[in-house]
Write a protein that holds these residues in place. Sequence first.
Motif, PDB file in Angstrom:
ATOM      1  N   GLY A 110       1.044   2.822   1.617  1.00  0.00           N
ATOM      2  CA  GLY A 110      -0.382   2.591   1.757  1.00  0.00           C
ATOM      3  C   GLY A 110      -1.189   2.952   0.532  1.00  0.00           C
ATOM      4  N   ILE A 159      -3.996   0.001   5.910  1.00  0.00           N
ATOM      5  CA  ILE A 159      -3.049  -1.114   5.863  1.00  0.00           C
ATOM      6  C   ILE A 159      -3.526  -2.210   6.814  1.00  0.00           C
ATOM      7  N   TYR A 204       7.439   6.739   9.119  1.00  0.00           N
ATOM      8  CA  TYR A 204       8.043   5.430   9.347  1.00  0.00           C
ATOM      9  C   TYR A 204       9.555   5.577   9.274  1.00  0.00           C
ATOM     10  N   SER A 219      -1.314   4.040   9.751  1.00  0.00           N
ATOM     11  CA  SER A 219      -1.558   2.950   8.800  1.00  0.00           C
ATOM     12  C   SER A 219      -3.012   2.513   8.827  1.00  0.00           C
ATOM     13  N   PHE A 274       1.166  -4.246   8.572  1.00  0.00           N
ATOM     14  CA  PHE A 274       1.781  -3.295   9.509  1.00  0.00           C
ATOM     15  C   PHE A 274       2.856  -4.010  10.329  1.00  0.00           C
TER      16      PHE A 274
END
Lengths: 306, 260, 369
Positions: C100, B161, C88, B156, B166
């Motif tokens: 993102g 991000i 994820y 991330s 996050f």
Amino acid sequence: MTTIQHELADRHVERKRAWSNWATGMLFLLPSLLLFGVFLFYPMVRTVYLSLFLTDSQGVPIVFVGWENFLNLFQSTSFQISAKATALFVLYTVPAGIVLATALAILANQKLRGIGLFRTMFSATMGMSVAASSVIWMFLFNPSIGLFNRILAALNIPGVQWLLDPQYALLSVSIATIWMNTGFAFLILLGGLQNIDQSLYESARIAGVSESYKLRKITLPMLSPTLFFVTTVSLINAFQTFGQIDLLTKGGPMESTNVIVYSIYKDAFINYNVGSASAQAVLLFVAVLVVTVLQFKIGERKVHYQ
Amino acid sequence: MTLTVSGLVMVFPILYAFLISFMQGGEVLQGSLWPETFSLANFVSAFDRVPLLTYLWNSLMVSVLIMAGQLVLCSLAAFAFVFVEFKGREWIFYLFISTMMIPWEATMVPNFQTVQSLGWLNSYAGLTIPFFAMAFGTFLLRQQFKTIPKELYEASQIAGISKLRFFTGVVLPVVKTTMTTLAIYSFLTAWNMYLWPLLVTNNEANRTVQIGLKQMQTQEIASDWGVVMAGVVMVILPTLILLFAGQKRLQEGLTQGALK
Amino acid sequence: MRKVELKGITKSYDGKQDVLKAIDVMVEPGEFFVLVGPSGCGKSTMLRMIAGLESITSGELALDGKRANALSPSERDLSMVFQNYALYPHLTVEQNITFGLHVKKVSKREQKERCKEVCEMLGLTDYMKRKPRELSGGQRQRVALARAVVTQAPLCLMDEPLSNLDAKLRAKMRSEIRQLQRKLGLTMIYVTHDQTEAMTMADRMMILSDGDVQQIGRPLDVYNNPANTFVASFIGSPPMNLIDAEMKDSVLVADGHWMTPVTAAMKQKIGSGRVTLGVRPEHISLAKDSEPGFLVQVANVEVLGTETLVTFDFGEATQWIAKWPGQSSVQPGEQIRICVDDRHLALFSAEKGERIVCEPVPDAKKVSS
């Protein structure tokens, strides 16, 4: 730009980033730090401060008296009784409680059908509040209609004034306390048992050793970190006992169950002697600190970590 | 066999309380173990004679608030300990550890004064806010956060991000089981609190149910054990149900928190 | 496409020991560049420094000619595929791929389109609604690739992306990643410990050991002209056979009984004394009757179908491996007469293990500069 200028520019960016990280981290931690500060660190310091003063009934410090509160405490019979009651209470509840919880955990760690039911039964006291448990035990200890005296009567033994006899009161409260604390210790010890690598038992079975040998050479050593943790927590909990005393005996009879926290409570909120209460609170803090430090010092050497 | 006997001995006091709550006064005095009829009269009378419903509601509110407060504060702090590197972090971590060495009871006098001077006596604020920060919960979540592969964080970072996103978008959803465990633990502990509510509430409108029990036991109805036990049953029922539902999870969670 | 330049890049965690020592290299736009070396050699650290996940202790990193030392990872406009894929777990394949993208100001509609496109490209269209745990290892790998591709970043970094796959799938993905990189014209920096991956995928590769660059070059050049004994034994499977030898008069004597003549030019380079002598397994053959050869005892035979690996005792403490095409019928314990093709002998200095170049090596320098 020259290399040095480049590097300076880089350092600048890095410093800015480090600062922004610091700010972010502190922002995440701030709520906790603030509350710890206001409701834990500040009052701890304030307690030490108050313990050196005579106060009015509102707890406002009036005269600095130095160690006098502590000296008075050590000379007062009441405090000596309280200290003794606390020590005895710890002695009655902690070892017995841990042995009981360990035994139950080992029992409940078998692989049987319906074992879940027993695990639930053994952990049930964890869902019981001190107040509710105390009320139930109050009934069990009731001299005329309580279960214990009925059993004694059935055996033709004269009844006992469980909570009213100075000889028995602390013991009675301790029994009730052991029962109340079992659920929590049981849950953690069961978790510890389940974390033991099963292949250890399998290789022991192949070697053909006895059950008691397995218990002494595998189960207890492997469980020692958990036992260590449970012992520390139980000790600290025992020092902090309040609810059952307030409901079952109010510190009596003849102050025989006047354990330290109850004594602090009484001095501060009933007798309005905040200085003395604070001095006792400082002693409680020291006692807990010593226990924790000792536990870790001993624990580090003796405990077998996986 | 040993299992059955010890199981029965352990739950007997609880079971007995349930049984007595259904008995009539005479049965209790005779010392019966089983009620002749399962009458709800004691429950009706319990709600009648003390404002039990108000107490239950107060306890629920207090427990939910403490639970929510602890979840938010502990997860924020744990996130900083795992994912935000900054100078002084170690030091603050030791500060958190040191809080576990201060017995809360040793600080109750100044705390009472603080809450009093804030005007928080007899209020939800006074009952809950002092308990929002919790080292144990922070450590439990920190342990859990550490099991999240650091590559997830790095990915991330590369995607750009923000840390907050996050935290809310990845960390919290990934550890929701542990969050549930902590929630159960928080709720149980908060519901069962005794000393602090005793200190900071002194009227019926703000009392929690645990203090209600003390009230029942000290009032004239104390001799009416059936009614008192009905009150006890009302107090323990929510937590027992919660415990039975979450026992396994709680056991795993607590063990994790206990052993590093 | 993007040019990556490292000038004297050094990394030290404690300020005393350098885990990377003054690395200089230039990765050309559109190049597939492989960093290869044993575990702990610093290759992942180097990749992570390029990504911005580790700070640079000294030296300069330039992207397209611009200094990038202090840029945050997201400012470097690159994508990265991790060894454990870093998917994820709570998001679906589709959400993982588009995760993102909003930061890069890609509209919701374009996110959907791009995601659909890469899913088609990588054969993920049927799995877009699944969670990572419902996928096989190979599919997860593809999702990780898709996530890198979808950002349209011109530079892609991969850290051992294939090491969690089984051997068969790995071979397949090698080829797929290479094709993808070519098709999209990505500049790729790829870290692996597997010399096969390096040999088969790289345009050029860098061999690292203990934080030091051992050699940079095209796979075949490295294979044919290893710069030192480390590279010689690391690249190639089975590795190059090595043995200590001594210059006596005008012959090299290894292990007291095997000798090979050297040219005058060679002799001058070597001087007198000891060297290390290396031979690739494929340059050892069964000696025909007419050829000079010597007797060795066979220790083990591995028949692989298209080729045969013969391990034999060479000297007292050394075992050498020979690789022969076809299925040989040699048996362990047998005495065989072998012959070494002395046109392919490699010589290394005995102290430092550096290659002693005896004849002009064809365009090894030209490529790596």
